[in-house]
Design an enzyme around this catalytic site. Sequence first.
Site, short mmCIF file in Angstrom:
data_model
loop_
_atom_site.label_atom_id
_atom_site.label_comp_id
_atom_site.label_asym_id
_atom_site.label_seq_id
_atom_site.Cartn_x
_atom_site.Cartn_y
_atom_site.Cartn_z
N HIS A 146 -7.30 -13.11 -29.41
CA HIS A 146 -6.82 -11.78 -29.81
C HIS A 146 -5.37 -11.85 -30.23
O HIS A 146 -4.63 -12.79 -29.91
CB HIS A 146 -6.98 -10.79 -28.64
CG HIS A 146 -5.95 -10.94 -27.57
ND1 HIS A 146 -4.77 -10.24 -27.55
CD2 HIS A 146 -5.93 -11.73 -26.47
CE1 HIS A 146 -4.06 -10.58 -26.49
NE2 HIS A 146 -4.74 -11.48 -25.81
N CYS A 147 -4.94 -10.82 -30.96
CA CYS A 147 -3.53 -10.65 -31.29
C CYS A 147 -3.17 -9.23 -30.89
O CYS A 147 -3.60 -8.75 -29.84
CB CYS A 147 -3.27 -10.95 -32.76
SG CYS A 147 -4.35 -10.10 -33.95
#
Length: 207
Positions: A146-147
């Site tokens: 994820h970011c």
Amino acid sequence: MQSLAAEIQSFSRTRLRKQCTRVTSLSGRRIIETWKGSTITVVEDQAPSEKTLGYVPDTSWDLQVGIVKPFLLLSQDAAHDFGTLRKHVSHILNVAFGVENVFPDLFIYKTVSILDHPDTDLLPYIKDCCDFIQQAHKEKGVVLIHCNAGVSRAPAVVIGYLMSCEGQSFDEALSLVKSVRPASAPNPGFLDQLRNYKSPSLNGSKH
């Protein structure tokens, strides 16, 4: 993985920690969005913009989890939902900048801080991320990557992984990522780098 969809539906926003994101609009207007649970506060950022970006980060709630491979998941807000993580994930790859790891004592984390900017040199980060994903896969683990918004950096890294470690072409990798996570939209600089990326020799190993 069908049960994963059910977990996403029951996701509880109240368990999210407070987050703050600076956004630059196409017109150059800068705002700060701070949220926790269902409460979102938006204020004007008076700091001058050094450079107007040609894209707008997506900071809306996004609970979708894209199953790229049985051992590789792509998402954003699911990274903050312990109920989903504990049933489906063993490793978490955080490629955001300034986003904390919520459960550092419960999962195997790797943080690779990447700025979501077209001028950022993405390719040097690919090998480090690939090594983490491959090691997790070797250990029969499942990685969630994820970011901040799950739109640019995380999809770009997944595309790089598919090209480098799975032997896929840029078009194949991009198509797969978009099929499992339609919101994916790596910034133009990342796309150019990946399009011209020459993956290293796989030495006959594919997972």
